[in-house]
Design an enzyme around this catalytic site. Structure first.
Site, mmCIF file in Angstrom:
data_model
loop_
_atom_site.group_PDB
_atom_site.id
_atom_site.type_symbol
_atom_site.label_atom_id
_atom_site.label_comp_id
_atom_site.label_asym_id
_atom_site.label_seq_id
_atom_site.Cartn_x
_atom_site.Cartn_y
_atom_site.Cartn_z
ATOM 1 N N ASP A 171 0.821 -1.211 0.000
ATOM 2 C CA ASP A 171 0.000 0.000 0.000
ATOM 3 C C ASP A 171 0.855 1.263 0.000
ATOM 4 O O ASP A 171 0.347 2.360 0.207
ATOM 5 C CB ASP A 171 -0.940 0.007 1.205
ATOM 6 N N LYS A 172 2.157 1.120 -0.204
ATOM 7 C CA LYS A 172 3.071 2.260 -0.322
ATOM 8 C C LYS A 172 3.075 3.140 0.927
ATOM 9 O O LYS A 172 3.096 4.356 0.849
ATOM 10 C CB LYS A 172 2.708 3.116 -1.547
ATOM 11 N N THR A 173 3.064 2.538 2.088
ATOM 12 C CA THR A 173 3.086 3.325 3.326
ATOM 13 C C THR A 173 4.503 3.605 3.800
ATOM 14 O O THR A 173 4.689 4.261 4.810
ATOM 15 C CB THR A 173 2.337 2.580 4.434
#
Length: 203
Positions: A171-173
């Site tokens: 989720d590209k956190t």
């Protein structure tokens, strides 16, 4: 009385309205048992072990039954085998006897061998320089005391799953990006924009 995990701060009392009760409360939802992660290989071995145990039980019962038939028939001619008529307890004893004789039919030591193999895999993963991360800025700031991060194997049950990974969804956190993102390439309506060169030089 407050629920477990709830804390009252900055005030002496509070009015509350209960909307969710029972299993729908936040405390109950978070207190559910965590599902144990089991790899495909171990799941397959567990299934085969159950089949082997069933086959072993069938062999033991069949052997005890055949011995009972032998004791009531031609067994009387072979006195050295002491073929006395079997009762319910005697048949159970024969089942246990056949179980001891055929116990090697089930490879219980396979689990021990798997643990040893995974322990060796864990050692090589943690010593692999290709999976070693070094933050140069932190190393310089701390003079080498911090900033070096080798691989950490937190569970050995899923080591055999690593070689079967085909897709990674994120989720590209920042877990994979290190909170650093830079535009590389995008495709809009069939037209590519950007070079798409990564930090390791792949297109």
């Amino acid at each position: 009385t407050l629920l477990r995990g709830c804390v009252l701060r900055n005030v002496e009392h509070v009015y509350g309205l209960v909307i969710y009760t029972g299993d729908d409360t936040k405390v109950r939802v978070k207190s559910k048992a965590i599902r144990t992660k089991v790899g495909r290989v171990e799941s397959e071995i567990n299934r085969n072990m159950k089949l082997l145990m069933g086959a072993l039980l069938l062999v033991c019962v069949t052997g005890a039954g055949m011995f009972a038939v032998f004791a009531d028939g031609d067994g009387l001619l072979h006195t050295y085998m002491q073929p006395e008529p079997l009762s319910g307890v005697g048949i159970f004893e024969k089942v246990l006897t056949f179980f001891l004789l055929e116990a090697q039919f089930v490879p219980v030591s396979l689990y021990v061998s798997m643990r040893v193999v995974r322990l060796v895999q864990k050692f090589f993963l943690e010593k692999d320089l290709g999976m070693y991360f070094e933050d140069a800025a932190v190393v310089r700031a701390t003079r080498g005391e911090e900033g070096e991060y080798p691989t950490q194997v937190r569970t050995m049950d899923l080591l055999d799953e690593i070689g079967q990974v085909t897709h990674i969804f994120s989720d590209k956190t920042g877990t994979l990006t290190g909170n650093y993102m830079e535009f590389r390439k995008v495709c809009v309506n069939g037209i590519s924009y950007g070079l798409g060169t990564t930090q390791i030089g792949l297109d």
